[in-house]
Write a protein that holds these residues in place. Structure first.
Motif, short mmCIF file in Angstrom:
data_model
loop_
_atom_site.label_atom_id
_atom_site.label_comp_id
_atom_site.label_asym_id
_atom_site.label_seq_id
_atom_site.Cartn_x
_atom_site.Cartn_y
_atom_site.Cartn_z
N PHE A 193 0.89 -1.13 -0.05
CA PHE A 193 -0.10 0.00 -0.01
C PHE A 193 0.86 1.37 0.07
O PHE A 193 0.73 2.34 -0.93
CB PHE A 193 -0.81 0.07 1.08
N LEU A 194 1.85 1.32 0.92
CA LEU A 194 2.87 2.47 0.83
C LEU A 194 3.64 2.47 -0.43
O LEU A 194 3.82 3.66 -0.77
CB LEU A 194 3.96 2.39 2.21
N GLY A 195 4.08 1.35 -0.88
CA GLY A 195 4.64 1.44 -2.11
C GLY A 195 3.93 2.18 -3.18
O GLY A 195 4.57 2.97 -4.12
N ILE A 196 2.58 1.73 -3.55
CA ILE A 196 1.80 2.09 -4.44
C ILE A 196 1.66 3.71 -4.38
O ILE A 196 1.60 4.40 -5.30
CB ILE A 196 0.53 1.66 -4.60
N GLY A 197 1.42 4.20 -3.00
CA GLY A 197 1.34 5.42 -2.80
C GLY A 197 2.57 6.35 -3.26
O GLY A 197 2.36 7.39 -3.82
#
Length: 271
Positions: free
Chosen positions: A27-31
């Motif tokens: 989730f953080l990587g896609i953000g």
């Protein structure tokens, strides 16, 4: 007192997926990827860059991404459901059981008979006899007659019991039997009874139990002579069964071509 820590892990997932590529990390990587992507669009495509515009754009994109990532379908995150749906739709299916063949590909109805895999089949509808009011002696004689009939048959018989929607035509013999044994002054009362039962059957769906006897015999070839011989064998089986059951006040009737088609249509509809 010792403290025991229990770690739960999904053995079906890769070890890297469990340790590093968790849902939070993804989730953080896609953000971060979306924030970098917005920067690349403004800097290299539109050739403009303002901190206020960039921050507001990132906020809107991240907000839509967060809303999308938190949507659940039957307690499953949508970002997990969509890849599974795409994989399921594009991959080759593996069934736990053998697939059914076409239900009408291995038989055909000719006249009042069924031809299937070099065998000729005839079906008879059995009209049962109510033995509820018989005493013990008469009931024992009834069972003995049934056993004698089954033992004297020249071949095997298959008995089929199935439930079907009751129709007024199924009670025609019952209505005729009442008229036959009634007094003339009671015909009006019987007419009202027949009309009430008929209307009730037409309005509601009432189930009734039906019984069928199935005979089969080998059909060596599709020649007319072999077909006639097979029909004679089935006719002889039907006559023996009919004469034996007649002693127990049970009648049978061979199904016609239209009735066979209607029977199989109802069976296929329920599969």
């Amino acid at each position: 007192m010792r403290t025991v820590r229990v770690y739960k892990d999904n053995m079906r997932e890769h070890i890297l997926r469990s340790l590093f590529f968790t849902d939070t990390a993804i989730f953080l990587g896609i953000g971060i990827f979306l924030a970098v992507g917005v920067f690349m669009v403004y800097h290299f495509v539109f050739h403009i860059f303002q901190y206020g515009l960039y921050i507001s754009s990132v906020f809107v994109v991240e907000l839509f991404f967060a809303l999308f990532a938190t949507i659940k379908i039957e307690n499953q995150s949508i970002y997990k459901v969509i890849p599974r749906a795409i994989t399921h739709g594009t991959s080759k299916k593996k069934y736990a059981m053998k697939e059914l063949d076409k239900t009408t590909s291995d038989f055909k109805v000719i006249d009042n008979y069924i031809v299937r895999k070099k065998r000729l089949i005839a079906m008879y509808e059995i009209r049962p006899f109510d033995i509820a009011l018989l005493n013990e002696e008469d009931r024992e004689q009834f069972y003995n007659k049934i056993k004698t009939t089954l033992h004297t048959l020249p071949g095997k018989v298959q008995i089929i019991v199935r439930k079907d929607i009751a129709k007024p035509v199924d009670y025609q013999e019952h209505f005729f039997s009442i008229y036959k044994s009634s007094l003339p002054n009671r015909e009006k009362l019987i007419d009202n009874y027949v009309n009430d039962v008929t209307n009730l059957l037409n309005l509601g769906k009432f189930q009734m139990v039906k019984y069928y006897a199935v005979f089969s015999t080998p059909l060596v070839s599709s020649k007319e002579d072999e077909f006639v011989k097979a029909c004679k064998r089935l006719y002889d089986m039907g006559i023996r069964l009919s004469s034996g059951l007649e002693l127990a006040q049970i009648t049978i009737r061979q199904l016609t071509k239209d009735e066979l088609v209607a029977y199989f249509q109802s069976e296929f509809r329920s599969i």
